[in-house]
Design a protein around this motif. Structure first.
Motif, PDB file in Angstrom:
ATOM      1  N   UNK A  72      50.809  34.650  38.524  1.00 18.82           N
ATOM      2  CA  UNK A  72      50.568  36.042  38.885  1.00 18.82           C
ATOM      3  C   UNK A  72      50.640  36.940  37.655  1.00 18.82           C
ATOM      4  N   UNK A  73      51.515  36.639  36.702  1.00 20.77           N
ATOM      5  CA  UNK A  73      51.600  37.468  35.503  1.00 20.77           C
ATOM      6  C   UNK A  73      50.295  37.407  34.716  1.00 20.77           C
ATOM      7  N   UNK A  74      49.662  36.234  34.649  1.00 23.63           N
ATOM      8  CA  UNK A  74      48.379  36.134  33.945  1.00 23.63           C
ATOM      9  C   UNK A  74      47.326  36.984  34.638  1.00 23.63           C
ATOM     10  N   UNK A  75      47.316  36.997  35.967  1.00 26.21           N
ATOM     11  CA  UNK A  75      46.391  37.853  36.717  1.00 26.21           C
ATOM     12  C   UNK A  75      46.689  39.319  36.422  1.00 26.21           C
ATOM     13  N   UNK A  76      47.976  39.661  36.368  1.00 24.23           N
ATOM     14  CA  UNK A  76      48.376  41.040  36.082  1.00 24.23           C
ATOM     15  C   UNK A  76      47.892  41.482  34.709  1.00 24.23           C
ATOM     16  N   UNK A  77      48.048  40.619  33.710  1.00 26.40           N
ATOM     17  CA  UNK A  77      47.630  40.961  32.355  1.00 26.40           C
ATOM     18  C   UNK A  77      46.113  41.142  32.283  1.00 26.40           C
ATOM     19  N   UNK A  78      45.375  40.273  32.954  1.00 28.55           N
ATOM     20  CA  UNK A  78      43.915  40.409  32.991  1.00 28.55           C
ATOM     21  C   UNK A  78      43.509  41.724  33.633  1.00 28.55           C
ATOM     22  N   UNK A  79      44.279  42.161  34.640  1.00 32.70           N
ATOM     23  CA  UNK A  79      43.986  43.413  35.339  1.00 32.70           C
ATOM     24  C   UNK A  79      44.468  44.637  34.566  1.00 32.70           C
ATOM     25  N   UNK A  80      45.101  44.441  33.423  1.00 29.33           N
ATOM     26  CA  UNK A  80      45.500  45.561  32.588  1.00 29.33           C
ATOM     27  C   UNK A  80      46.923  46.030  32.777  1.00 29.33           C
ATOM     28  N   UNK A  81      47.756  45.219  33.409  1.00 28.46           N
ATOM     29  CA  UNK A  81      49.152  45.592  33.651  1.00 28.46           C
ATOM     30  C   UNK A  81      50.065  44.755  32.766  1.00 28.46           C
ATOM     31  N   UNK A  82      51.067  45.418  32.181  1.00 30.95           N
ATOM     32  CA  UNK A  82      51.938  44.751  31.222  1.00 30.95           C
ATOM     33  C   UNK A  82      53.104  44.012  31.813  1.00 30.95           C
ATOM     34  N   UNK A  83      53.318  44.164  33.116  1.00 30.45           N
ATOM     35  CA  UNK A  83      54.441  43.476  33.736  1.00 30.45           C
ATOM     36  C   UNK A  83      54.121  43.121  35.178  1.00 30.45           C
ATOM     37  N   UNK A  84      54.825  42.125  35.698  1.00 27.29           N
ATOM     38  CA  UNK A  84      54.689  41.722  37.096  1.00 27.29           C
ATOM     39  C   UNK A  84      55.043  42.879  38.014  1.00 27.29           C
ATOM     40  N   UNK A  85      56.071  43.654  37.644  1.00 28.44           N
ATOM     41  CA  UNK A  85      56.542  44.738  38.499  1.00 28.44           C
ATOM     42  C   UNK A  85      55.497  45.849  38.616  1.00 28.44           C
ATOM     43  N   UNK A  86      54.920  46.257  37.494  1.00 32.74           N
ATOM     44  CA  UNK A  86      53.915  47.320  37.525  1.00 32.74           C
ATOM     45  C   UNK A  86      52.685  46.888  38.314  1.00 32.74           C
ATOM     46  N   UNK A  87      52.277  45.635  38.110  1.00 30.69           N
ATOM     47  CA  UNK A  87      51.127  45.101  38.847  1.00 30.69           C
ATOM     48  C   UNK A  87      51.417  45.051  40.338  1.00 30.69           C
ATOM     49  N   UNK A  88      52.580  44.564  40.713  1.00 28.94           N
ATOM     50  CA  UNK A  88      52.925  44.454  42.133  1.00 28.94           C
ATOM     51  C   UNK A  88      52.938  45.821  42.800  1.00 28.94           C
ATOM     52  N   UNK A  89      53.448  46.822  42.099  1.00 31.64           N
ATOM     53  CA  UNK A  89      53.490  48.177  42.660  1.00 31.64           C
ATOM     54  C   UNK A  89      52.079  48.718  42.876  1.00 31.64           C
ATOM     55  N   UNK A  90      51.225  48.568  41.868  1.00 27.85           N
ATOM     56  CA  UNK A  90      49.858  49.052  41.995  1.00 27.85           C
ATOM     57  C   UNK A  90      49.095  48.283  43.068  1.00 27.85           C
ATOM     58  N   UNK A  91      49.299  46.974  43.119  1.00 29.46           N
ATOM     59  CA  UNK A  91      48.616  46.132  44.108  1.00 29.46           C
ATOM     60  C   UNK A  91      49.021  46.526  45.522  1.00 29.46           C
ATOM     61  N   UNK A  92      50.317  46.785  45.725  1.00 23.09           N
ATOM     62  CA  UNK A  92      50.799  47.178  47.050  1.00 23.09           C
ATOM     63  C   UNK A  92      50.233  48.547  47.441  1.00 23.09           C
ATOM     64  N   UNK A  93      50.173  49.464  46.478  1.00 23.55           N
ATOM     65  CA  UNK A  93      49.605  50.783  46.764  1.00 23.55           C
ATOM     66  C   UNK A  93      48.133  50.681  47.154  1.00 23.55           C
ATOM     67  N   UNK A  94      47.407  49.760  46.532  1.00 24.27           N
ATOM     68  CA  UNK A  94      45.972  49.630  46.774  1.00 24.27           C
ATOM     69  C   UNK A  94      45.674  48.920  48.095  1.00 24.27           C
ATOM     70  N   UNK A  95      46.432  47.849  48.404  1.00 14.29           N
ATOM     71  CA  UNK A  95      46.077  46.973  49.527  1.00 14.29           C
ATOM     72  C   UNK A  95      47.125  46.883  50.630  1.00 14.29           C
ATOM     73  N   UNK A  96      48.313  47.423  50.377  1.00 16.23           N
ATOM     74  CA  UNK A  96      49.331  47.381  51.420  1.00 16.23           C
ATOM     75  C   UNK A  96      50.080  46.076  51.534  1.00 16.23           C
ATOM     76  N   UNK A  97      49.973  45.187  50.555  1.00 12.37           N
ATOM     77  CA  UNK A  97      50.730  43.943  50.523  1.00 12.37           C
ATOM     78  C   UNK A  97      50.957  43.537  49.085  1.00 12.37           C
ATOM     79  N   UNK A  98      51.891  42.641  48.865  1.00 16.29           N
ATOM     80  CA  UNK A  98      52.227  42.234  47.514  1.00 16.29           C
ATOM     81  C   UNK A  98      51.255  41.165  47.011  1.00 16.29           C
ATOM     82  N   UNK A  99      51.186  40.968  45.696  1.00 16.60           N
ATOM     83  CA  UNK A  99      50.362  39.882  45.167  1.00 16.60           C
ATOM     84  C   UNK A  99      50.771  38.511  45.712  1.00 16.60           C
ATOM     85  N   UNK A 100      52.070  38.283  45.862  1.00 18.78           N
ATOM     86  CA  UNK A 100      52.531  37.005  46.410  1.00 18.78           C
ATOM     87  C   UNK A 100      51.991  36.793  47.825  1.00 18.78           C
TER      88      UNK A 100
END
Length: 283
Positions: A72-100
């Protein structure tokens, strides 16, 4: 003017969004002020530049996760996020569920993805008479994907994904040119086509994992010039097929339906420099 600028901006975003892209950078490329591009973009697409860019990155991340991406961290980095936490927060805001949770579902059902926006093609009133050019067989290596006609706005992303392979392929010819080849779909679906983003090679042996190789047979082509920005190439393609019909030129029995040829003068960063549209014709 504004519509043309937004078309160029969308093409650039789709071709580069897996690296940092700024509104100032886009404005300079399309020739508008930051304010006017921002306003025109929102009026044309219904989303702000930042909303569209974030949505496209997260939507492609969702696709990777649904396909079972292990890191998941590699996916986050490709999407432009520097950490798992920042990516998870943005992903949840966008889709209503976590990356996991998205990876565990292994499905994109019910997710409101932000897809590539395909601007309407404007077919030019006139087109230069093409050169009829016989060409020898050529070997190409690249990435191949099926596109429905309404989804062809995703082709620049295929080129973006192919970019890291260029200049690393064993046997690649150092000609600085590239090819986008349209094929009849292998499963004979009539709602789309296979598209290959490729470069010429000496051999199809020892290709890197993920790449496919094809041999384009010796054919004669009607060669049409596209001199504007590459985002408007659809209009040239439409005019080319109209010319073929009006001049009653027959098509050969080939799986190749069209070739986009990008010469060394083409600049993949700006989309300028000109390219050619090749339509196979009977001798």
């Amino acid at each position: 003017m504004a519509m043309d600028a937004v078309r160029k901006a969308l093409w650039y975003i789709e071709h580069h969004f897996e690296r940092p892209v700024t509104l100032d950078e886009l404005a300079a490329l399309v020739g508008l002020s930051r304010f006017h591009l921002s306003r025109s973009f929102a009026l044309t697409t219904g989303r702000s530049f930042s909303q569209h860019l974030r949505g496209r990155r997260l939507s492609e991340a969702a696709r990777a996760l649904a396909a079972g991406a292990p890191d998941i961290l590699a996916v986050a980095l490709t999407a432009g996020y520097g950490s798992h936490e920042a990516f998870s927060r943005a992903f949840r805001d966008q889709f209503g569920l976590t990356p996991d949770a998205a990876r565990a579902r292994a499905s994109l059902a019910d997710l409101k993805l932000v897809e590539p926006i395909l601007m309407p093609d404007t077919v030019p009133d006139t087109i230069e008479t093409p050169e009829i050019r016989p060409l020898d067989s050529i070997l190409l290596a690249g990435l191949r994907r099926f596109f429905r006609y309404e989804d062809r706005g995703g082709i620049p992303l295929l080129w973006q994904r192919f970019g890291p392979f260029i200049d690393t392929i064993p046997g690649q010819l150092r000609t600085l040119d590239a090819y986008g080849v349209c094929f009849k779909s292998e499963d004979e679906r009539d709602d789309g086509f296979d598209y290959l983003a490729a470069v010429p090679v000496r051999s199809l042996d020892e290709l890197p994992d993920g790449l496919v190789g094809v041999r384009i047979p010796a054919l004669s082509f009607a060669v049409f010039q596209h001199r504007g920005h590459v985002s408007a190439i659809g209009g040239t393609c439409g005019a080319a097929f109209e010319w073929m019909a009006q001049n009653q030129r027959g098509y050969p029995d080939s799986s190749v339906t069209m070739v986009e040829y990008y010469p060394p003068t083409f600049d993949p960063r700006t989309g300028l420099g000109g390219c050619e549209v090749w339509i196979p014709v009977r001798d």
